[in-house]
Design an enzyme around this catalytic site. Structure first.
Site, PDB file in Angstrom:
ATOM      1  N   HIS A   6       0.851  -1.179   0.000  1.00 14.25           N
ATOM      2  CA  HIS A   6       0.000   0.000   0.000  1.00 14.25           C
ATOM      3  C   HIS A   6       0.897   1.242   0.000  1.00 14.25           C
ATOM      4  CE1 HIS A   6      -2.539  -3.199   1.631  1.00 14.25           C
ATOM      5  NE2 HIS A   6      -3.594  -2.477   1.262  1.00 14.25           N
ATOM      6  N   HIS A  24      27.615  -1.676   9.929  1.00 12.99           N
ATOM      7  CA  HIS A  24      26.325  -1.066   9.615  1.00 12.99           C
ATOM      8  C   HIS A  24      25.572  -2.009   8.682  1.00 12.99           C
ATOM      9  CE1 HIS A  24      27.833   0.248   5.600  1.00 12.99           C
ATOM     10  NE2 HIS A  24      28.973   0.243   6.249  1.00 12.99           N
TER      11      HIS A  24
END
Length: 326
Positions: free
Chosen positions: A9, A169
């Site tokens: 959506h 990371h």
């Protein structure tokens, strides 16, 4: 290769597609399908059909959707009629997407990938403080830093040594870890070893099943020479800069290749490409590493094309020389 439809959506699909590319690199046969407020189910279905038609292999398609029972899910389900090899996984998150990319390198069916990524997607849902986590049965304790996973004497198997100013990371915790399968991620840095906060954050950022450690350079040299306690341990080493790599190698850490992933820009440095910045000390250090016989693997993520380090250093040196003359 299994084609992937990311269907959600709103613009969530396009955003997570971009995030996945930042971490794992651009991917072929992956498409984002969005259901916008002004659109209906038929629009979503048409977008899915168009995306699938562009895939090289239309027999193996995996749908990653946001909500079970939502319009993207329902339209994917309708398209799956008669397509026994296709699969849908709902509850889309970034860890799921990255794991699906990595799985395509070794798995050739949508069903196999769909089954495999469920565990990763679930493990990615965590809470802090940890006391809010529901109680679970105690798992077998992980091996300590000085313990071999096999019980056999030996030294580390170095699966990757990387220069990355951001250290541990997303690109490392997902892309490179999936690519190299380490049992240990070791940040080698005197500065970080003295910073309790950074050490704690790095340890918390370790992917599931992999233990992260922070050690000063001299300690890493000492560990590298230990031939009794690390047999079976696969080490991924992270360095902030080439100077720390040089100290480690000169001290006896047996590296033959350095992955050059990211060197942040700061005052006085030149930037010959998007992710690498150099000053004269950096250039000279890389030359010394080359003289010691090290090779350079210039890639931000595993899917990137290899960069030419000699050419990058030449351009950096030319820019530094130009600045001196101006």
């Amino acid at each position: 290769m299994v084609g992937i439809i990311i269907a959600t959506h709103g613009e969530f699909a396009e955003g997570i597609l971009q995030s996945g590319a930042m971490i794992f690199g651009e991917q072929q046969d992956v498409a984002a399908v969005t259901l916008m407020p002004s659109e209906g189910p038929e629009d979503v279905r048409a977008k899915m059909e168009k995306a699938i038609a562009s895939f090289e292999d239309q027999d193996e398609v995996l749908f990653l959707v946001d909500l079970w029972g939502g319009t993207p899910f329902n339209q994917a389900s309708g398209l799956m009629e008669g397509k026994d090899n296709w699969a849908i996984v709902a509850g889309l998150n970034l860890a799921m997407l990255i794991e699906s990319y990595a799985s395509r390198l070794s798995m050739n069916s949508a069903h196999e990938i769909a089954s495999h990524i469920l565990g990763t997607a679930t493990e990615a849902v965590k809470v802090k403080p940890e006391s809010l986590e529901p109680e679970q049965e105690a798992a077998a304790p992980a091996a300590d830093a000085g313990t071999s996973s096999t019980g056999k004497p030996g030294t580390f198997d170095y699966v990757l040594a990387r220069i990355d100013s951001r250290l541990l990371h997303g690109q490392v915790a997902t892309g490179w870890t999936r690519n190299t399968m380490p049992t240990r991620i070791i940040v080698v840095s005197d500065d970080v070893a003295q910073d309790d906060l950074r050490k704690r954050l790095i340890q918390q950022a370790a992917p599931s099943g992999v233990k992260a450690h922070v050690v000063p350079i001299n300690k890493m040299i000492e560990l590298a020479k230990d031939d009794q306690h690390f047999g079976g341990q696969r080490a991924l080493l992270l360095f902030e800069n080439p100077q720390d790599v040089l100290r480690a190698v000169e001290g006896g850490v047996p590296l033959d290749t350095i992955n050059v992933g990211s060197m942040s820009h700061s005052t006085g440095k030149v930037q010959p490409n998007k992710v690498l910045a150099f000053d004269q000390n950096d250039i000279d250090t890389f030359k010394k590493l080359k003289e010691l016989g090290l090779e350079f693997d210039v890639r931000k993520v595993p899917a990137d094309q290899y960069g030419n380090m000699d050419d990058i250093l030449r351009r950096a040196q030319a820019e530094i020389d130009r600045q001196k003359q101006s």
